[in-house]
Motif scaffolding. Structure first.
Motif, PDB file in Angstrom:
ATOM      1  N   PRO A 284      14.902  -7.649  -6.836  1.00 17.16           N
ATOM      2  CA  PRO A 284      14.551  -8.814  -7.652  1.00 17.16           C
ATOM      3  C   PRO A 284      14.837 -10.109  -6.881  1.00 17.16           C
ATOM      4  O   PRO A 284      15.934 -10.296  -6.353  1.00 17.16           O
ATOM      5  N   VAL A 285      13.853 -10.995  -6.833  1.00 17.87           N
ATOM      6  CA  VAL A 285      14.002 -12.281  -6.155  1.00 17.87           C
ATOM      7  C   VAL A 285      13.648 -13.386  -7.153  1.00 17.87           C
ATOM      8  O   VAL A 285      12.553 -13.413  -7.704  1.00 17.87           O
ATOM      9  N   LEU A 286      14.606 -14.278  -7.370  1.00 17.96           N
ATOM     10  CA  LEU A 286      14.391 -15.438  -8.231  1.00 17.96           C
ATOM     11  C   LEU A 286      13.815 -16.563  -7.377  1.00 17.96           C
ATOM     12  O   LEU A 286      14.466 -17.041  -6.447  1.00 17.96           O
TER      13      LEU A 286
ATOM     14  N   PRO B 253       8.862  -5.644  -2.508  1.00 18.77           N
ATOM     15  CA  PRO B 253       9.286  -4.536  -1.641  1.00 18.77           C
ATOM     16  C   PRO B 253      10.523  -4.944  -0.843  1.00 18.77           C
ATOM     17  O   PRO B 253      10.664  -6.114  -0.453  1.00 18.77           O
ATOM     18  N   ILE B 254      11.407  -3.993  -0.606  1.00 16.93           N
ATOM     19  CA  ILE B 254      12.733  -4.316  -0.066  1.00 16.93           C
ATOM     20  C   ILE B 254      12.667  -5.176   1.184  1.00 16.93           C
ATOM     21  O   ILE B 254      13.341  -6.219   1.272  1.00 16.93           O
TER      22      ILE B 254
ATOM     23  N   GLN C 132       0.824  -1.204   0.000  1.00 22.90           N
ATOM     24  CA  GLN C 132       0.000   0.000   0.000  1.00 22.90           C
ATOM     25  C   GLN C 132       0.862   1.260   0.000  1.00 22.90           C
ATOM     26  O   GLN C 132       0.551   2.239  -0.691  1.00 22.90           O
ATOM     27  N   ASN C 133       1.936   1.238   0.786  1.00 24.85           N
ATOM     28  CA  ASN C 133       2.831   2.401   0.836  1.00 24.85           C
ATOM     29  C   ASN C 133       3.464   2.671  -0.518  1.00 24.85           C
ATOM     30  O   ASN C 133       3.547   3.828  -0.971  1.00 24.85           O
ATOM     31  N   LEU C 134       3.930   1.618  -1.165  1.00 27.48           N
ATOM     32  CA  LEU C 134       4.562   1.797  -2.473  1.00 27.48           C
ATOM     33  C   LEU C 134       3.549   2.236  -3.520  1.00 27.48           C
ATOM     34  O   LEU C 134       3.861   3.052  -4.397  1.00 27.48           O
ATOM     35  N   CYS C 135       2.341   1.724  -3.423  1.00 26.66           N
ATOM     36  CA  CYS C 135       1.298   2.132  -4.365  1.00 26.66           C
ATOM     37  C   CYS C 135       0.971   3.611  -4.195  1.00 26.66           C
ATOM     38  O   CYS C 135       0.849   4.355  -5.171  1.00 26.66           O
ATOM     39  N   ALA C 136       0.836   4.046  -2.941  1.00 25.31           N
ATOM     40  CA  ALA C 136       0.535   5.456  -2.677  1.00 25.31           C
ATOM     41  C   ALA C 136       1.645   6.361  -3.209  1.00 25.31           C
ATOM     42  O   ALA C 136       1.376   7.428  -3.778  1.00 25.31           O
TER      43      ALA C 136
END
Length: 358
Positions: free
Chosen positions: A98-100, A346-347, A66-70
């Motif tokens: 990026p996570v594989l 997200p990190i 939600q934070n990243l979307c905002a």
């Protein structure tokens, strides 16, 4: 980061809605990558991917999403226009990692599309194959009746469950596989339909059955080949389609502009060549996903996981949405390529899944 916070974020990552690891087996592995390890990352149109991300990110429930979307919504115009592609790329690089995610199965990309069928609101001598809504009792029984009973028995008759009637039972069968489509009416109008439920029986591949029966070799089978064979052999073809007990019901979609794509699993329109259908057991719906598709026509680009599919199972399995109509269907039907997909998380969520990176 403290052990307490690390445990908190790991719990959020593992228990979040439709989150990556829920239901995954012990063989699932997670590897943190750098953006420099994504082949073609700098050349992609990240602004186009950001626009698609903004279509569905408001529906993400967890606080970090939600934070990243905002943030993306607040800076969308700047990121997409004033700074161009570099601005949108910086957004993903600053706030995601990026996570594989792998489960031991090689990557495989196939395609899907929005079919267009010819039809009518009323049954006629030409339009005589019904597109059904889901019966109320089927919603409370899993599984319900198999395909054979639905199509050859009396259970659907005289109940007013028909949305429309179409002229081709083979195209109707493949419409069910795609899960959404458009029906061009004989009076010039159009009906858009989306997935409305299923009878709960497992999907059985008609192509696999044709190979088992010795009709074709595995490398010869495609949607076009199956359609042609069924039409050449109407009686045997009808029986072959009944081999698949799974049956999909539809609902009419009224509030989407004609220029928009069909509704995906997030109840939002999907976007041509930017939407992936994924297995939400591994990839959270709404997440950006870097795709590196091999094959004759390579495709390396940032996609958004906005859809699912009954045949899409596994950490490295995905369907690419190709658009609407026959040409999109032909392109989607030819696609069966290897590759890999890397989920952008997200990190804090990424580090929670890959604690060795602390």
């Amino acid at each position: 980061m403290s052990a307490v916070l690390r445990d908190f974020f790991r719990a959020a990552a593992l228990a979040g809605a439709a989150m990556t690891a829920s239901g995954a087996d012990a063989e699932t592995t997670y590897k943190m990558l750098d953006f420099s390890q994504l082949d073609g990352w700098e050349e992609d149109n990240h602004a186009a991917a950001l626009k698609v991300f903004l279509e569905t990110c408001p529906d993400l429930k967890d606080q970090d999403w939600q934070n990243l979307c905002a943030l993306a919504q607040a800076q969308a115009q700047t990121l997409a226009q004033e700074q161009g592609k570099a601005g949108a790329r910086s957004f993903f690089e600053l706030f995601f990692r990026p996570v594989l995610i792998e489960d031991g199965t090689p990557g495989l990309f196939t395609g899907y599309f929005e079919p267009e069928l010819e039809g009518s609101r009323y049954r006629t001598s030409r339009y005589r194959y019904p597109v059904y809504r889901m019966p109320p009792e089927a919603k409370h029984s899993n599984p319900w009746l198999p395909r054979r009973d639905i199509l050859t028995g009396p259970v659907m008759q005289g109940r007013g469950l028909e949305i429309a009637w179409v002229d081709d039972p083979v195209e109707l069968f493949f419409l069910q596989i795609q899960g959404s489509g458009r029906i061009r009416l004989s009076d010039g109008g159009t009906i858009r339909i989306g997935y409305g439920g299923a009878n709960g029986h497992p999907y059985r591949s008609i192509g696999t059955e044709m190979v088992r029966r010795g009709i074709y070799k595995a490398h010869q089978v495609s949607a076009q080949v199956i359609k042609a064979w069924v039409r050449r052999n109407p009686a045997a073809g009808r029986e072959l389609l009944l081999h698949n007990p799974s049956y999909v019901f539809f609902r009419e979609i009224r509030k989407i502009r004609p220029s928009k794509g069909p509704v995906g699993a997030m109840n939002r329109s999907v976007t041509t060549l930017r939407t992936l259908a994924v297995d939400p057991k591994y990839t959270p719906l709404g997440a950006p996903v870097w795709m590196e598709k091999g094959g004759e026509t390579k495709m390396h680009r940032l996609m958004i996981a906005q859809d699912t599919g009954s045949a899409i199972k596994g950490a490295q399995r995905a369907d690419v949405f190709y658009g609407t109509g026959d040409s999109a269907g032909q392109a989607a039907g030819r696609l069966r390529d290897p590759g890999r997909m890397v989920v952008l998380l997200p990190i804090q969520r990424a580090f929670a899944l890959v604690p060795d990176e602390y």
